[in-house]
Motif scaffolding. Structure first.
Motif, short mmCIF file in Angstrom:
data_model
loop_
_atom_site.label_atom_id
_atom_site.label_comp_id
_atom_site.label_asym_id
_atom_site.label_seq_id
_atom_site.Cartn_x
_atom_site.Cartn_y
_atom_site.Cartn_z
N ALA A 164 -6.54 -2.06 -3.05
CA ALA A 164 -6.70 -1.04 -2.01
C ALA A 164 -8.10 -1.13 -1.40
CB ALA A 164 -6.45 0.35 -2.59
N ALA A 165 -9.10 -1.35 -2.24
CA ALA A 165 -10.48 -1.47 -1.73
C ALA A 165 -10.63 -2.70 -0.85
CB ALA A 165 -11.47 -1.52 -2.90
N ALA A 166 -10.04 -3.82 -1.29
CA ALA A 166 -10.11 -5.05 -0.49
C ALA A 166 -9.39 -4.88 0.84
CB ALA A 166 -9.52 -6.22 -1.27
N ALA A 176 0.82 -1.21 0.00
CA ALA A 176 0.00 0.00 0.00
C ALA A 176 0.86 1.26 0.00
CB ALA A 176 -0.95 0.00 1.20
N ALA A 177 2.02 1.21 0.62
CA ALA A 177 2.87 2.40 0.71
C ALA A 177 3.55 2.72 -0.62
CB ALA A 177 3.92 2.20 1.80
N ILE A 195 8.87 -9.20 1.88
CA ILE A 195 9.18 -10.11 3.00
C ILE A 195 9.62 -9.30 4.22
CG2 ILE A 195 10.84 -11.85 3.82
CD1 ILE A 195 10.62 -13.13 1.00
N ARG A 196 10.53 -8.36 4.02
CA ARG A 196 11.02 -7.53 5.13
C ARG A 196 9.92 -6.66 5.71
NH1 ARG A 196 15.53 -5.14 1.98
NH2 ARG A 196 14.51 -3.27 2.67
N ALA A 197 9.09 -6.08 4.83
CA ALA A 197 8.00 -5.21 5.30
C ALA A 197 6.99 -6.00 6.12
CB ALA A 197 7.31 -4.53 4.12
N VAL A 198 6.63 -7.20 5.66
CA VAL A 198 5.68 -8.03 6.40
C VAL A 198 6.24 -8.40 7.76
CG1 VAL A 198 4.61 -10.34 6.45
CG2 VAL A 198 4.42 -8.91 4.41
#
Length: 108
Positions: free
Chosen positions: A77-79, A13-14, A23-26
């Motif tokens: 984005a909606a989901a 999203a960012a 992987i790192r962001a999650v």
């Protein structure tokens, strides 16, 4: 929506990201509770692409290897927004019902 899917969409999203970045962001978003293996991530990205929730943003060569960047679609984005609202509603209900217990998170 399962938690890994929610976190993958949240990571994208960012800004667009390649697989290792996702992987790192999650891992960061989940404070280390969710660690995706590459095979799991790329399977999820293929599924999310097929569902129209993410799409390939671009590809580039890095050290002789193809690096594919993914981005969230407007449908993704909606989901994600719908799921965030649903989770918030459930969390609010849980906190309301836990009101008589003080703050159990502090007590543990």
């Amino acid at each position: 929506m399962r938690e890994p899917t929610f976190l993958i969409l949240t990571a994208l999203a960012a800004e667009p990201s390649h697989g290792y970045g996702v992987i790192r962001a999650v891992e960061g978003l989940s404070e280390g509770e969710v660690v995706l293996r590459p095979g799991t991530l790329y399977g999820a990205l293929d599924r999310l692409t097929d569902e129209g929730l993410v799409e390939v943003d671009r590809e580039e060569q890095v050290d002789g290897r193809l690096r594919r960047y993914y981005r969230l679609t407007s449908g993704g984005a909606a989901a994600l927004a719908k799921e965030a609202t649903r989770l918030r509603r459930h969390a609010d209900a849980a906190e309301l019902r836990l009101g008589g217990f003080g703050n159990p998170a502090v007590a543990s």
